[in-house]
Scaffold this active site. Structure first.
Site, mmCIF file in Angstrom:
data_model
loop_
_atom_site.group_PDB
_atom_site.id
_atom_site.type_symbol
_atom_site.label_atom_id
_atom_site.label_comp_id
_atom_site.label_asym_id
_atom_site.label_seq_id
_atom_site.Cartn_x
_atom_site.Cartn_y
_atom_site.Cartn_z
ATOM 1 N N LYS A 30 0.301 4.783 8.516
ATOM 2 C CA LYS A 30 0.902 5.193 7.244
ATOM 3 C C LYS A 30 -0.151 5.286 6.146
ATOM 4 C CE LYS A 30 2.306 2.035 4.694
ATOM 5 N NZ LYS A 30 1.771 1.156 3.611
ATOM 6 N N LYS A 78 -7.258 1.255 -2.941
ATOM 7 C CA LYS A 78 -6.866 0.818 -1.595
ATOM 8 C C LYS A 78 -7.113 1.919 -0.575
ATOM 9 C CE LYS A 78 -5.255 -1.808 1.635
ATOM 10 N NZ LYS A 78 -3.911 -2.389 1.713
ATOM 11 N N THR A 133 0.868 -1.173 0.000
ATOM 12 C CA THR A 133 0.000 0.000 0.000
ATOM 13 C C THR A 133 0.902 1.220 0.000
ATOM 14 O OG1 THR A 133 -1.759 -1.151 1.174
ATOM 15 C CG2 THR A 133 -1.809 1.251 1.214
#
Length: 295
Positions: free
Chosen positions: A244, A176, A101
């Site tokens: 993150k 995502k 990701t």
């Protein structure tokens, strides 16, 4: 078409997710060469027939499909764009698939530089956690050219079931972000619900029997709430990596002049959790914060 007879897969990143994913490729009959910063993490794969490479560059020179699932965008950038990285060492015609990701902008830049070298690039982040990785039923969100997607589909199908080409380079990463935004607020709800059940004196397992199959049902409720109940906070997905991801989503939302109050709240709570020393716990550890916290 990529087959087990004409394909050597280079796999970089053998952590919680990557180890299982690479294992499925081995079981499918592919030759797999691997590299990880810590060789010990790859020991089970080596015992199963994977071949160790001591650098990204050496791996890239041998493989015609290269899959990465590493930690942060900075790691992705180093692996692909560094002097000793994938793009400077891979053969023409190689397919590269970043399943980390990461940021849509980095995915687009990797695609651009790969194109200049006659290398095919896909961004293909995943969802499903450690369970999905172990059971080869990950959701895989893909960005890139349809031709490359079709060529790599047999490889991707070894690791997941719900595989969708979302659009051009970067579209997988954008998708995502949608996934992570949805999870962020949902994890607050799941954690609060389990904390409420406990404080109300209910049997949380019985509560789950009712609410998991009603309108409140979700992947997090079915898969992570049971772990909360028994105090299992081992990482299927690290708190630090979720933070993150949420920061990437917040940055992208800001670029689109979009408000994301649920995402902002979730990130603040997870940062508080990380500051308590839980950055390497699984995301279900939010339960420990909300079960104690008084708003």
């Amino acid at each position: 078409m990529l087959t087990t007879n004409n394909t050597v897969i280079g796999f970089i990143g053998t952590g919680v997710m990557g180890k299982s994913m690479a294992g499925h490729l081995l079981k499918a009959g592919y030759k797999v060469v691997i590299y990880s910063r810590t060789k010990e993490k790859a020991s089970e794969l080596l015992e199963s027939g994977a071949i160790w490479k001591d650098s990204v560059a050496n791996l890239a020179k041998e493989a015609n499909v290269i899959i990465t699932i590493v930690g942060y965008p900075s790691d992705v950038e180093e692996v692909y764009l560094g002097e000793n990285g994938v793009l400077n060492n891979a053969m023409k015609g190689t397919y590269i698939i970043d399943m980390t990701t990461s940021t849509p902008s980095l995915a687009k830049e990797i695609f651009r530089q790969a194109k200049e070298r006659d290398i095919n690039s896909l961004d293909a982040p995943v969802s499903g956690g450690d369970v999905g990785a172990k059971e080869a039923r990950l959701t895989i969100m893909v960005g890139g050219e349809e031709r490359a997607y079709n060529a790599c589909l047999p490889v991707l199908e070894c690791m997941g079931h719900n595989i969708v080409l979302q659009g051009d380079a970067g579209a997988g990463q954008h998708t995502k972000m949608c996934n992570q935004i949805a999870i962020a607020s949902n994890m607050i709800g799941v954690s609060e619900a389990m904390a409420y059940a406990t404080k109300a004196g209910l049997n949380p397992e019985n509560v789950l029997k009712s609410i998991s199959f009603g309108a409140a049902g979700s992947w997090s409720l079915s898969n992570l709430a049971p772990r909360m109940i028994v105090g299992d906070f081992e990482p299927g997905f690290y708190v630090k990596h979720f933070i993150k991801d949420m920061q990437i989503a917040l940055d992208e939302a800001e670029l689109m002049d979009m408000n994301t109050p649920g995402l902002e709240l979730a990130k603040s709570l997870y940062e508080e959790l990380a500051n308590l020393g839980e950055e390497n716990s699984g995301t279900q550890a939010l339960f420990t914060l909300l079960s104690k916290k008084t708003f």
